[in-house]
Design a protein around this motif. Sequence first.
Motif, mmCIF file in Angstrom:
data_model
loop_
_atom_site.group_PDB
_atom_site.id
_atom_site.type_symbol
_atom_site.label_atom_id
_atom_site.label_comp_id
_atom_site.label_asym_id
_atom_site.label_seq_id
_atom_site.Cartn_x
_atom_site.Cartn_y
_atom_site.Cartn_z
ATOM 1 N N THR A 69 0.843 -1.198 0.000
ATOM 2 C CA THR A 69 0.000 0.000 0.000
ATOM 3 C C THR A 69 0.876 1.246 0.000
ATOM 4 O O THR A 69 2.002 1.223 0.496
ATOM 5 N N GLY A 70 0.353 2.328 -0.544
ATOM 6 C CA GLY A 70 1.089 3.585 -0.561
ATOM 7 C C GLY A 70 2.327 3.514 -1.417
ATOM 8 O O GLY A 70 3.427 3.884 -0.990
ATOM 9 N N TYR A 71 2.155 3.079 -2.669
ATOM 10 C CA TYR A 71 3.309 2.865 -3.535
ATOM 11 C C TYR A 71 3.983 4.153 -3.986
ATOM 12 O O TYR A 71 5.191 4.208 -4.112
ATOM 13 N N LYS A 99 6.015 -11.508 -7.012
ATOM 14 C CA LYS A 99 4.965 -10.729 -7.656
ATOM 15 C C LYS A 99 4.382 -9.740 -6.656
ATOM 16 O O LYS A 99 4.384 -9.987 -5.455
ATOM 17 N N ALA A 100 3.879 -8.621 -7.189
ATOM 18 C CA ALA A 100 3.364 -7.591 -6.299
ATOM 19 C C ALA A 100 2.110 -6.945 -6.861
ATOM 20 O O ALA A 100 1.971 -6.776 -8.073
ATOM 21 N N SER A 101 1.220 -6.609 -5.950
ATOM 22 C CA SER A 101 0.098 -5.731 -6.262
ATOM 23 C C SER A 101 0.377 -4.441 -5.519
ATOM 24 O O SER A 101 0.602 -4.446 -4.311
ATOM 25 N N ALA A 102 0.398 -3.334 -6.250
ATOM 26 C CA ALA A 102 0.730 -2.048 -5.657
ATOM 27 C C ALA A 102 -0.498 -1.156 -5.627
ATOM 28 O O ALA A 102 -1.290 -1.147 -6.568
ATOM 29 N N THR A 103 -0.670 -0.413 -4.540
ATOM 30 C CA THR A 103 -1.830 0.466 -4.411
ATOM 31 C C THR A 103 -1.392 1.896 -4.103
ATOM 32 O O THR A 103 -0.325 2.132 -3.530
ATOM 33 N N ALA A 104 -2.232 2.828 -4.479
ATOM 34 C CA ALA A 104 -2.039 4.239 -4.158
ATOM 35 C C ALA A 104 -3.379 4.930 -4.275
ATOM 36 O O ALA A 104 -4.310 4.413 -4.906
ATOM 37 N N ARG A 105 -3.493 6.088 -3.658
ATOM 38 C CA ARG A 105 -4.755 6.831 -3.755
ATOM 39 C C ARG A 105 -5.017 7.271 -5.193
ATOM 40 O O ARG A 105 -6.157 7.281 -5.645
ATOM 41 N N LYS A 106 -3.956 7.664 -5.909
ATOM 42 C CA LYS A 106 -4.085 8.077 -7.300
ATOM 43 C C LYS A 106 -3.464 6.998 -8.185
ATOM 44 O O LYS A 106 -2.244 6.839 -8.217
ATOM 45 N N VAL A 107 -4.302 6.254 -8.885
ATOM 46 C CA VAL A 107 -3.828 5.089 -9.638
ATOM 47 C C VAL A 107 -2.898 5.486 -10.776
ATOM 48 O O VAL A 107 -2.073 4.681 -11.229
ATOM 49 N N ASP A 108 -2.981 6.724 -11.260
ATOM 50 C CA ASP A 108 -2.097 7.163 -12.339
ATOM 51 C C ASP A 108 -0.636 7.098 -11.932
ATOM 52 O O ASP A 108 0.248 6.921 -12.785
ATOM 53 N N LEU A 165 1.628 -8.576 3.284
ATOM 54 C CA LEU A 165 1.059 -7.240 3.165
ATOM 55 C C LEU A 165 2.047 -6.237 3.743
ATOM 56 O O LEU A 165 2.452 -6.342 4.899
ATOM 57 N N VAL A 166 2.450 -5.266 2.926
ATOM 58 C CA VAL A 166 3.288 -4.166 3.401
ATOM 59 C C VAL A 166 2.366 -2.982 3.640
ATOM 60 O O VAL A 166 1.930 -2.314 2.707
ATOM 61 N N SER A 167 2.035 -2.748 4.902
ATOM 62 C CA SER A 167 1.117 -1.671 5.260
ATOM 63 C C SER A 167 1.910 -0.377 5.360
ATOM 64 O O SER A 167 2.300 0.069 6.444
ATOM 65 N N ASN A 168 2.132 0.216 4.211
ATOM 66 C CA ASN A 168 3.026 1.361 4.113
ATOM 67 C C ASN A 168 2.298 2.688 3.932
ATOM 68 O O ASN A 168 2.848 3.743 4.199
ATOM 69 N N ALA A 169 1.045 2.640 3.486
ATOM 70 C CA ALA A 169 0.322 3.880 3.193
ATOM 71 C C ALA A 169 0.174 4.745 4.432
ATOM 72 O O ALA A 169 -0.114 4.250 5.519
ATOM 73 N N GLY A 170 0.374 6.020 4.264
ATOM 74 C CA GLY A 170 0.234 6.932 5.378
ATOM 75 C C GLY A 170 0.345 8.354 4.888
ATOM 76 O O GLY A 170 0.476 8.618 3.701
ATOM 77 N N TYR A 171 0.278 9.285 5.821
ATOM 78 C CA TYR A 171 0.408 10.683 5.456
ATOM 79 C C TYR A 171 0.945 11.459 6.651
ATOM 80 O O TYR A 171 0.927 10.967 7.785
ATOM 81 N N VAL A 172 1.452 12.638 6.390
ATOM 82 C CA VAL A 172 2.023 13.458 7.449
ATOM 83 C C VAL A 172 0.911 13.960 8.365
ATOM 84 O O VAL A 172 -0.097 14.481 7.899
ATOM 85 N N GLN A 173 1.092 13.775 9.672
ATOM 86 C CA GLN A 173 0.089 14.207 10.646
ATOM 87 C C GLN A 173 0.796 15.021 11.717
ATOM 88 O O GLN A 173 1.453 14.479 12.600
ATOM 89 N N LEU A 174 0.700 16.330 11.617
ATOM 90 C CA LEU A 174 1.363 17.207 12.564
ATOM 91 C C LEU A 174 0.342 18.067 13.293
ATOM 92 O O LEU A 174 -0.674 18.447 12.715
ATOM 93 N N GLY A 175 0.620 18.363 14.543
ATOM 94 C CA GLY A 175 -0.266 19.260 15.264
ATOM 95 C C GLY A 175 -0.621 18.774 16.649
ATOM 96 O O GLY A 175 -0.275 17.656 17.046
ATOM 97 N N ALA A 176 -1.325 19.593 17.385
ATOM 98 C CA ALA A 176 -1.800 19.253 18.725
ATOM 99 C C ALA A 176 -3.075 18.427 18.622
ATOM 100 O O ALA A 176 -3.800 18.512 17.629
ATOM 101 N N VAL A 177 -3.351 17.625 19.641
ATOM 102 C CA VAL A 177 -4.545 16.779 19.643
ATOM 103 C C VAL A 177 -5.807 17.596 19.431
ATOM 104 O O VAL A 177 -6.723 17.202 18.709
ATOM 105 N N GLU A 178 -5.855 18.782 20.046
ATOM 106 C CA GLU A 178 -7.041 19.622 19.912
ATOM 107 C C GLU A 178 -7.304 20.019 18.466
ATOM 108 O O GLU A 178 -8.447 20.189 18.049
#
Length: 233
Positions: A9-11, A29-38, A79-92
Amino acid sequence: MPQLLWLVTGYSTGFGAEFSKQILQGGDKASATARKVDSLNELKGPGAAVLQLDVTAPIIELKAKIEAAVGIYGRVDVLVSNAGYVQLGAVEDLGDNLVKTFVAETASLGYIRTLYIHPGHFRTEVTKHEKHTAILERKDSEKYQPMYDRMASFADQLHGSQQGDVRKAVELTLDLVQGEGKMEGREIPSQMWMGSDGYAVVKAKCEEVLEVLGEWEEAIKGTKFEGLEGKAS
Protein backbone atom coordinates in the motif's frame (compact mmCIF):
# COMPACT_ATOMS: atom_id res chain seq x y z
CA MET A 1 12.30 -19.93 -1.21
CA PRO A 2 8.90 -20.15 -2.99
CA GLN A 3 7.69 -17.12 -4.89
CA LEU A 4 5.80 -14.73 -2.63
CA LEU A 5 2.82 -12.61 -3.58
CA TRP A 6 2.97 -9.14 -2.03
CA LEU A 7 0.43 -6.37 -1.54
CA VAL A 8 2.10 -2.99 -1.06
CA THR A 9 0.00 0.00 0.00
CA GLY A 10 1.09 3.59 -0.56
CA TYR A 11 3.31 2.87 -3.54
CA SER A 12 3.66 6.30 -5.09
CA THR A 13 6.78 7.55 -3.25
CA GLY A 14 9.40 6.68 -0.66
CA PHE A 15 9.32 3.25 0.95
CA GLY A 16 6.37 1.98 -1.11
CA ALA A 17 8.09 2.68 -4.42
CA GLU A 18 11.32 1.03 -3.26
CA PHE A 19 9.47 -2.02 -1.90
CA SER A 20 7.70 -2.60 -5.21
CA LYS A 21 10.93 -2.17 -7.16
CA GLN A 22 12.95 -4.65 -5.09
CA ILE A 23 10.10 -7.18 -4.84
CA LEU A 24 9.84 -7.38 -8.63
CA GLN A 25 13.61 -7.46 -9.10
CA GLY A 26 13.79 -10.39 -6.69
CA GLY A 27 11.35 -12.47 -8.74
CA ASP A 28 8.29 -12.17 -6.52
CA LYS A 29 4.97 -10.73 -7.66
CA ALA A 30 3.36 -7.59 -6.30
CA SER A 31 0.10 -5.73 -6.26
CA ALA A 32 0.73 -2.05 -5.66
CA THR A 33 -1.83 0.47 -4.41
CA ALA A 34 -2.04 4.24 -4.16
CA ARG A 35 -4.76 6.83 -3.75
CA LYS A 36 -4.08 8.08 -7.30
CA VAL A 37 -3.83 5.09 -9.64
CA ASP A 38 -2.10 7.16 -12.34
CA SER A 39 1.02 7.19 -10.18
CA LEU A 40 1.24 3.41 -10.58
CA ASN A 41 1.43 3.28 -14.38
CA GLU A 42 5.20 2.80 -14.41
CA LEU A 43 4.77 -0.48 -12.51
CA LYS A 44 2.64 -2.13 -15.18
CA GLY A 45 5.63 -2.69 -17.45
CA PRO A 46 7.77 -4.49 -14.81
CA GLY A 47 4.83 -6.80 -14.09
CA ALA A 48 3.05 -5.50 -11.03
CA ALA A 49 -0.72 -5.40 -10.69
CA VAL A 50 -2.02 -1.96 -9.73
CA LEU A 51 -5.02 -0.95 -7.64
CA GLN A 52 -6.50 2.33 -6.48
CA LEU A 53 -6.80 2.32 -2.69
CA ASP A 54 -7.40 4.95 -0.05
CA VAL A 55 -6.77 3.36 3.36
CA THR A 56 -9.05 5.92 5.02
CA ALA A 57 -12.06 4.82 2.92
CA PRO A 58 -15.13 3.21 4.59
CA ILE A 59 -14.61 -0.38 5.71
CA ILE A 60 -17.04 -1.80 3.14
CA GLU A 61 -14.97 -0.23 0.36
CA LEU A 62 -11.73 -1.51 1.88
CA LYS A 63 -13.12 -5.07 2.02
CA ALA A 64 -14.00 -4.88 -1.67
CA LYS A 65 -10.48 -3.71 -2.50
CA ILE A 66 -8.95 -6.54 -0.46
CA GLU A 67 -11.07 -9.09 -2.29
CA ALA A 68 -9.95 -7.60 -5.60
CA ALA A 69 -6.30 -7.77 -4.55
CA VAL A 70 -6.59 -11.41 -3.47
CA GLY A 71 -8.38 -12.23 -6.73
CA ILE A 72 -5.46 -11.05 -8.88
CA TYR A 73 -3.09 -13.87 -7.94
CA GLY A 74 -5.37 -16.01 -5.79
CA ARG A 75 -3.76 -15.09 -2.50
CA VAL A 76 -1.66 -12.52 -0.64
CA ASP A 77 1.37 -13.83 1.25
CA VAL A 78 2.80 -10.55 2.53
CA LEU A 79 1.06 -7.24 3.16
CA VAL A 80 3.29 -4.17 3.40
CA SER A 81 1.12 -1.67 5.26
CA ASN A 82 3.03 1.36 4.11
CA ALA A 83 0.32 3.88 3.19
CA GLY A 84 0.23 6.93 5.38
CA TYR A 85 0.41 10.68 5.46
CA VAL A 86 2.02 13.46 7.45
CA GLN A 87 0.09 14.21 10.65
CA LEU A 88 1.36 17.21 12.56
CA GLY A 89 -0.27 19.26 15.26
CA ALA A 90 -1.80 19.25 18.73
CA VAL A 91 -4.54 16.78 19.64
CA GLU A 92 -7.04 19.62 19.91
CA ASP A 93 -6.38 20.60 16.30
CA LEU A 94 -6.16 17.12 14.80
CA GLY A 95 -9.60 15.99 16.00
CA ASP A 96 -11.06 12.96 14.21
CA ASN A 97 -8.07 12.78 11.88
CA LEU A 98 -6.02 11.40 14.76
CA VAL A 99 -8.00 8.14 14.68
CA LYS A 100 -6.87 7.49 11.09
CA THR A 101 -3.28 7.01 12.22
CA PHE A 102 -4.02 3.84 14.23
CA VAL A 103 -4.07 0.21 12.97
CA ALA A 104 -5.31 -3.05 14.50
CA GLU A 105 -3.08 -5.77 15.97
CA THR A 106 -3.40 -9.06 14.07
CA ALA A 107 -0.71 -11.30 15.59
CA SER A 108 -3.20 -12.66 18.15
CA LEU A 109 -5.04 -14.43 15.33
CA GLY A 110 -2.27 -17.02 15.31
CA TYR A 111 -2.11 -17.64 11.57
CA ILE A 112 -0.98 -14.10 10.72
CA ARG A 113 2.56 -13.10 11.63
CA THR A 114 3.26 -9.40 12.09
CA LEU A 115 6.50 -7.47 11.86
CA TYR A 116 6.52 -3.86 13.02
CA ILE A 117 9.21 -1.67 11.49
CA HIS A 118 10.21 1.41 13.49
CA PRO A 119 12.26 3.66 11.20
CA GLY A 120 14.31 6.65 12.22
CA HIS A 121 14.59 9.54 9.80
CA PHE A 122 14.84 8.27 6.23
CA ARG A 123 15.30 10.33 3.08
CA THR A 124 11.76 10.44 1.68
CA GLU A 125 9.31 13.15 0.69
CA VAL A 126 7.56 13.11 4.08
CA THR A 127 9.43 16.23 5.23
CA LYS A 128 8.97 18.09 1.95
CA HIS A 129 8.03 21.72 2.58
CA GLU A 130 4.75 21.57 0.65
CA LYS A 131 3.51 18.62 2.72
CA HIS A 132 3.91 19.95 6.23
CA THR A 133 3.12 23.58 5.35
CA ALA A 134 -0.32 22.68 4.00
CA ILE A 135 -1.11 20.66 7.10
CA LEU A 136 0.09 23.20 9.64
CA GLU A 137 -2.01 25.88 7.97
CA ARG A 138 -5.20 23.83 8.57
CA LYS A 139 -5.33 24.39 12.32
CA ASP A 140 -8.20 25.59 14.47
CA SER A 141 -6.31 27.27 17.29
CA GLU A 142 -3.59 29.90 17.42
CA LYS A 143 -2.15 29.12 20.84
CA TYR A 144 0.19 26.45 19.44
CA GLN A 145 1.63 28.66 16.69
CA PRO A 146 5.15 28.75 18.22
CA MET A 147 5.18 24.94 18.36
CA TYR A 148 3.97 24.68 14.77
CA ASP A 149 6.67 27.10 13.65
CA ARG A 150 9.35 24.98 15.34
CA MET A 151 7.97 21.80 13.75
CA ALA A 152 7.97 23.38 10.29
CA SER A 153 11.51 24.68 10.76
CA PHE A 154 12.73 21.27 11.91
CA ALA A 155 11.16 19.55 8.89
CA ASP A 156 12.74 22.06 6.51
CA GLN A 157 16.18 21.55 8.05
CA LEU A 158 15.82 17.77 8.06
CA HIS A 159 14.60 17.36 4.48
CA GLY A 160 17.32 15.98 2.23
CA SER A 161 19.77 15.38 5.07
CA GLN A 162 18.15 12.37 6.78
CA GLN A 163 20.68 9.67 7.68
CA GLY A 164 18.49 6.74 6.61
CA ASP A 165 18.80 5.13 3.16
CA VAL A 166 15.39 3.82 2.02
CA ARG A 167 16.96 1.24 -0.32
CA LYS A 168 18.97 -0.34 2.51
CA ALA A 169 15.98 -0.37 4.87
CA VAL A 170 13.84 -2.15 2.27
CA GLU A 171 16.62 -4.67 1.61
CA LEU A 172 16.76 -5.48 5.33
CA THR A 173 12.97 -5.76 5.56
CA LEU A 174 12.86 -8.20 2.64
CA ASP A 175 15.59 -10.25 4.33
CA LEU A 176 13.50 -10.34 7.51
CA VAL A 177 10.39 -11.50 5.68
CA GLN A 178 12.11 -14.01 3.41
CA GLY A 179 14.59 -15.36 5.99
CA GLU A 180 17.54 -14.65 3.73
CA GLY A 181 20.65 -12.44 3.71
CA LYS A 182 21.14 -10.74 7.08
CA MET A 183 18.21 -12.75 8.46
CA GLU A 184 19.62 -16.19 7.61
CA GLY A 185 19.99 -18.38 10.69
CA ARG A 186 18.13 -15.94 12.95
CA GLU A 187 14.66 -15.97 14.44
CA ILE A 188 12.32 -13.36 12.97
CA PRO A 189 11.62 -10.67 15.61
CA SER A 190 8.16 -9.22 16.12
CA GLN A 191 9.53 -5.72 15.63
CA MET A 192 12.64 -4.11 14.24
CA TRP A 193 14.20 -0.66 14.45
CA MET A 194 16.04 0.88 11.51
CA GLY A 195 18.38 3.80 11.18
CA SER A 196 21.40 4.78 13.27
CA ASP A 197 19.48 7.71 14.74
CA GLY A 198 16.56 5.46 15.66
CA TYR A 199 18.96 2.99 17.28
CA ALA A 200 20.52 5.72 19.43
CA VAL A 201 17.15 7.05 20.62
CA VAL A 202 15.74 3.62 21.51
CA LYS A 203 18.95 2.52 23.22
CA ALA A 204 19.04 5.67 25.35
CA LYS A 205 15.38 5.21 26.34
CA CYS A 206 15.89 1.55 27.32
CA GLU A 207 18.92 2.45 29.41
CA GLU A 208 16.91 5.17 31.13
CA VAL A 209 14.12 2.72 31.95
CA LEU A 210 16.58 0.12 33.29
CA GLU A 211 18.22 2.78 35.46
CA VAL A 212 14.88 3.77 36.99
CA LEU A 213 13.96 0.12 37.57
CA GLY A 214 17.27 -0.51 39.30
CA GLU A 215 17.00 2.55 41.53
CA TRP A 216 13.36 1.92 42.48
CA GLU A 217 13.28 -1.90 42.44
CA GLU A 218 12.47 -2.32 46.13
CA ALA A 219 9.74 0.33 46.10
CA ILE A 220 8.21 -0.97 42.86
CA LYS A 221 8.06 -4.56 44.09
CA GLY A 222 6.82 -3.38 47.49
CA THR A 223 3.41 -2.41 46.09
CA LYS A 224 2.14 -6.01 46.01
CA PHE A 225 -0.26 -7.52 48.58
CA GLU A 226 1.18 -8.52 51.95
CA GLY A 227 1.80 -12.22 52.53
CA LEU A 228 2.99 -12.96 49.00
CA GLU A 229 6.70 -13.10 49.87
CA GLY A 230 6.95 -16.77 49.00
CA LYS A 231 5.39 -16.35 45.59
CA ALA A 232 6.91 -15.23 42.33
CA SER A 233 7.70 -11.52 42.24
